[in-house]
Each structure stands twice: as structure tokens, then as C-alpha cells.
Design a protein around this motif. Structure first.
Motif, PDB file in Angstrom:
ATOM      1  N   ALA A   1      41.712  -8.027  73.289  1.00  0.00           N
ATOM      2  CA  ALA A   1      41.133  -8.153  71.944  1.00  0.00           C
ATOM      3  C   ALA A   1      41.928  -9.764  71.407  1.00  0.00           C
ATOM      4  CB  ALA A   1      41.974  -7.142  71.099  1.00  0.00           C
ATOM      5  N   GLY A   2      41.192 -10.302  70.617  1.00  0.00           N
ATOM      6  CA  GLY A   2      41.511 -11.325  70.026  1.00  0.00           C
ATOM      7  C   GLY A   2      42.514 -11.217  68.885  1.00  0.00           C
ATOM      8  N   GLY A   3      42.471 -10.116  68.429  1.00  0.00           N
ATOM      9  CA  GLY A   3      43.466  -9.636  67.109  1.00  0.00           C
ATOM     10  C   GLY A   3      43.276  -8.322  66.554  1.00  0.00           C
ATOM     11  N   ASN A   4      43.945  -8.055  65.679  1.00  0.00           N
ATOM     12  CA  ASN A   4      44.042  -6.626  65.084  1.00  0.00           C
ATOM     13  C   ASN A   4      42.357  -6.170  64.602  1.00  0.00           C
ATOM     14  OD1 ASN A   4      46.789  -5.641  65.491  1.00  0.00           O
ATOM     15  ND2 ASN A   4      47.225  -7.501  64.523  1.00  0.00           N
ATOM     16  N   GLY A   5      41.833  -7.304  64.085  1.00  0.00           N
ATOM     17  CA  GLY A   5      40.561  -6.738  63.439  1.00  0.00           C
ATOM     18  C   GLY A   5      39.714  -6.096  64.460  1.00  0.00           C
ATOM     19  N   ALA A   6      39.714  -6.856  65.657  1.00  0.00           N
ATOM     20  CA  ALA A   6      38.636  -6.033  66.667  1.00  0.00           C
ATOM     21  C   ALA A   6      39.065  -4.720  67.048  1.00  0.00           C
ATOM     22  CB  ALA A   6      38.622  -7.002  67.934  1.00  0.00           C
ATOM     23  N   LEU A   7      40.443  -4.582  67.207  1.00  0.00           N
ATOM     24  CA  LEU A   7      40.965  -3.188  67.698  1.00  0.00           C
ATOM     25  C   LEU A   7      40.703  -2.215  66.353  1.00  0.00           C
ATOM     26  CD1 LEU A   7      44.371  -4.438  68.935  1.00  0.00           C
ATOM     27  CD2 LEU A   7      42.524  -3.215  70.264  1.00  0.00           C
ATOM     28  N   ILE A   8      40.665  -2.541  65.353  1.00  0.00           N
ATOM     29  CA  ILE A   8      40.449  -1.639  64.273  1.00  0.00           C
ATOM     30  C   ILE A   8      38.874  -1.094  64.040  1.00  0.00           C
ATOM     31  CG2 ILE A   8      40.639  -1.174  61.655  1.00  0.00           C
ATOM     32  CD1 ILE A   8      43.214  -0.846  63.123  1.00  0.00           C
ATOM     33  N   GLU A   9      38.101  -2.165  64.370  1.00  0.00           N
ATOM     34  CA  GLU A   9      36.778  -1.952  64.452  1.00  0.00           C
ATOM     35  C   GLU A   9      36.411  -0.906  65.419  1.00  0.00           C
ATOM     36  OE1 GLU A   9      34.775  -5.676  65.213  1.00  0.00           O
ATOM     37  OE2 GLU A   9      35.159  -6.372  63.187  1.00  0.00           O
ATOM     38  N   ALA A  10      37.008  -1.128  66.565  1.00  0.00           N
ATOM     39  CA  ALA A  10      36.897  -0.165  67.568  1.00  0.00           C
ATOM     40  C   ALA A  10      37.285   1.273  67.185  1.00  0.00           C
ATOM     41  CB  ALA A  10      37.626  -0.663  69.014  1.00  0.00           C
ATOM     42  N   LEU A  11      38.486   1.281  66.515  1.00  0.00           N
ATOM     43  CA  LEU A  11      39.040   2.680  66.261  1.00  0.00           C
ATOM     44  C   LEU A  11      38.029   3.246  65.138  1.00  0.00           C
ATOM     45  CD1 LEU A  11      41.485   4.006  66.892  1.00  0.00           C
ATOM     46  CD2 LEU A  11      42.490   3.105  64.725  1.00  0.00           C
ATOM     47  N   ALA A  12      37.544   2.316  64.319  1.00  0.00           N
ATOM     48  CA  ALA A  12      36.548   3.126  63.338  1.00  0.00           C
ATOM     49  C   ALA A  12      35.328   3.542  64.063  1.00  0.00           C
ATOM     50  CB  ALA A  12      36.113   1.866  62.195  1.00  0.00           C
ATOM     51  N   ARG A  13      35.040   2.884  65.261  1.00  0.00           N
ATOM     52  CA  ARG A  13      33.696   3.374  65.866  1.00  0.00           C
ATOM     53  C   ARG A  13      33.975   4.977  66.393  1.00  0.00           C
ATOM     54  NH1 ARG A  13      33.013  -1.988  67.456  1.00  0.00           N
ATOM     55  NH2 ARG A  13      33.955  -1.536  69.482  1.00  0.00           N
ATOM     56  N   CYS A  14      35.273   5.151  66.797  1.00  0.00           N
ATOM     57  CA  CYS A  14      35.665   6.434  67.431  1.00  0.00           C
ATOM     58  C   CYS A  14      35.479   7.453  66.069  1.00  0.00           C
ATOM     59  CB  CYS A  14      37.070   6.555  67.625  1.00  0.00           C
ATOM     60  SG  CYS A  14      37.453   5.580  69.249  1.00  0.00           S
ATOM     61  N   ALA A  15      36.209   7.032  64.803  1.00  0.00           N
ATOM     62  CA  ALA A  15      35.860   8.128  63.708  1.00  0.00           C
ATOM     63  C   ALA A  15      34.337   8.289  63.579  1.00  0.00           C
ATOM     64  CB  ALA A  15      36.493   7.461  62.543  1.00  0.00           C
ATOM     65  N   ARG A  16      33.596   7.365  63.483  1.00  0.00           N
ATOM     66  CA  ARG A  16      32.160   7.526  63.202  1.00  0.00           C
ATOM     67  C   ARG A  16      31.436   8.407  64.337  1.00  0.00           C
ATOM     68  NH1 ARG A  16      32.830   1.809  61.438  1.00  0.00           N
ATOM     69  NH2 ARG A  16      32.870   1.679  59.160  1.00  0.00           N
ATOM     70  N   ASN A  17      32.055   8.065  65.554  1.00  0.00           N
ATOM     71  CA  ASN A  17      31.318   8.866  66.822  1.00  0.00           C
ATOM     72  C   ASN A  17      31.662  10.528  66.654  1.00  0.00           C
ATOM     73  OD1 ASN A  17      30.423   6.611  68.078  1.00  0.00           O
ATOM     74  ND2 ASN A  17      32.148   6.486  69.445  1.00  0.00           N
TER      75      ASN A  17
END
Length: 288
Positions: free
Chosen positions: A251-267
Motif C-alpha cells: 500500500a502506498g498509504g492509508n487511503g488505499a488500505l481504507i478503500e480495501a476495508l470499505a470493500r469488505c463492508a460492501r461485500n
């Protein structure tokens, strides 16, 4: 299922900024928080680093630095919820207590039990000298008393199964009137990041009590993030916990990690809670 509350753990304790892209200065912390906030994080878990040249890998308990960092984050992320670290080895907790009193964060970590904090290399050498992360009951109570004084909600950090089982005793003993669990999984000498264990842990706490998982590791942690989302927990990640995205890339930064985490919620069929919704769910005071 309720909307997912996302927390970003921005930087952590000792990671060297010369080796990894962790933020240190108030401006860096605010920029990383803003990227995470825009990706859906309502809560920022904040560690503070020393600001002197060449010392950014070391923690700081300077209340003025804590104030400057948290104010920069609040300015960059309107309505954001601050979750302040308190973890310290030893009996001297004056620094963390002074920081809580200065910042009055909405949430603060309350490490809920003692752990032999160990990591060993493949060749049998210790990754660091074996240490005891000591959190006896009198130390926990001292933190809880100051959190009560400042109107700060304790988030009980649980590194092992027995610690999870102890937290309800704190309420029964009158040490706290609020329970909120953080299952910390992936520390080599603590609970493993395991979806089956997570399901068992969820059964140990009362219905309706808020909980989340902190998952430390590489790409293998992401199925457990998904299990957390599926089970209805709050979600947390960030550069404190991992440098790796679900596909194994860095990950280049925290934003990309939170984007991936949000996908878990939406899944899991869940929306993402706004800061105001997160405050209401957790019973926190309104944003200033």
C-alpha cells in the motif's frame, strides 16, 4: 445489518519512516488522515512520534505535540473522531494521562491485560528482546479513571483470549460503565488472525456491545477483515497494522488500505457510517 464504522490506524509505534511510508509530522498525519477520511474512515487511531530530526521512529508523549497533531487531523477531516493510543510499558503512565487530559479524545485505547510481547525469527533469534507489555488491573483502572474524567470512551484492546474474558469483569467491578472491544489478532505471542477464532470471540461478548478486530500481518489478514464485516463488527486497518493490500501489493498509504476495508463492508452488504452516524452508534459527544 448496521453500517460499518471504519477506523484508520495511521502510523503505529516504532516503524521507521526511513524504511516505510508512515507519517510523522502534523502535516503528514493530517494528509494521511484526509486520504483515509475520504475513503470512508470516521475514526483515526493516533500514535505520536518524536518530531526532532532523525527521531521519527520513536514515540512521543509530549502533550503539545499530541495537541498539534490531533488539531491538524481535525482541521483536515471535519467531524472526525480521534482515538488516542495509551500503550506504554512500565508503571509510569504520566505521559499518556497528560495527553488524554490535553486532547480529551472521544476514544482512547485501554490495553486490557498483560502479554509477553514476542517475535522470533526463522533462525531462532528474537526479533527484539523479549518484553512484557504489562497492564495489571491497577494500571487499567488508572487509565479508566482519567478517561471518565475527560469524557473519553475506552476501547478495550484484547491481545489474548483471557484478556477478552476479563473485560466484562471491569464493568462488574465498577471500573467502567461502557464496554467496547478491540480483538487484536496477529501478534505472534497473542491471538492469531483466524476467522474461526473471531467467530468464537464474538460469542464471548454480550449482544449489542460494539467490537472490532485489529489484524496485524500481510495479505493473509484480509479474509479475516471480511469475516469481521460479515459478523457485524467495526473495521480497522492502516499503516500501523499492515503495509499490504488484499492482492499482496504494498500500500502506498492509508487511503488505499481504507478503500480495501470499505470493500469488505460492501461485500457484506453494509454501508459505510459517516462520522455523525459513528458518534451516534458509539454514544460519543457531538463534534465541536
Amino acid at each position: 445489518m448496521e453500517k460499518a464504522i471504519l477506523t484508520c490506524a495511521l502510523t503505529g509505534v516504532l516503524t521507521d519512516p526511513k524504511q516505510h511510508p508512515v507519517p510523522v509530522t502534523p502535516a503528514q498525519m493530517a494528509a494521511e488522515a484526509k486520504a483515509a477520511f475520504e475513503a470512508g474512515a470516521s475514526i483515526m487511531h493516533v500514535h505520536i512520534r518524536r518530531q526532532e530530526e532523525g527521531m521519527g521512529h520513536m514515540p512521543s508523549w509530549d502533550p503539545d505535540v499530541v495537541w498539534e497533531v490531533t488539531e491538524a487531523i481535525r482541521a483536515a477531516c471535519p467531524g472526525v473522531i480521534i482515538n488516542l493510543t495509551t500503550g506504554v510499558v512500565g508503571k509510569d503512565i504520566a505521559g499518556p494521562l497528560a495527553c488524554i487530559r490535553r486532547v480529551k479524545p472521544e476514544i482512547a485505547a485501554c490495553n486490557a491485560g498483560t502479554l509477553n510481547y514476542l517475535k522470533i525469527r526463522s533462525d531462532g533469534r528474537w526479533a527484539w528482546p523479549p518484553m512484557v507489555f504489562d497492564n495489571p488491573v491497577d494500571k487499567v483502572k488508572a487509565f479508566l479513571d482519567v478517561m471518565h474524567e475527560t469524557g473519553t470512551m475506552p476501547e478495550f484492546e484484547c491481545f489474548d483470549v483471557g484478556i477478552v474474558r476479563s473485560v466484562a469483569m471491569f464493568k462488574k467491578a465498577g471500573m467502567t460503565d461502557h464496554l467496547d472491544y478491540n480483538f487484536v489478532m496477529g501478534v505472534d505471542s497473542g491471538m492469531p488472525a483466524d476467522a474461526e477464532l473471531l467467530g468464537w470471540l464474538r460469542k464471548q461478548i454480550d449482544p449489542g456491545v460494539t467490537w472490532q478486530s485489529t489484524l496485524i500481518g500481510r495479505q493473509e489478514i484480509w479474509p479475516v477483515h471480511q469475516a469481521t464485516a460479515d459478523l457485524g463488527g467495526m473495521l480497522r486497518t492502516g499503516l500501523e497494522d499492515t503495509f499490504y493490500l488484499p492482492d499482496g501489493s504494498r500500500a502506498g498509504g492509508n487511503g488505499a488500505l481504507i478503500e480495501a476495508l470499505a470493500r469488505c463492508a460492501r461485500n457484506a452488504g453494509r454501508g459505510i457510517a459517516s462520522p455523525a452516524e459513528a458518534r451516534a452508534r458509539l454514544g460519543l459527544r457531538a463534534a465541536a
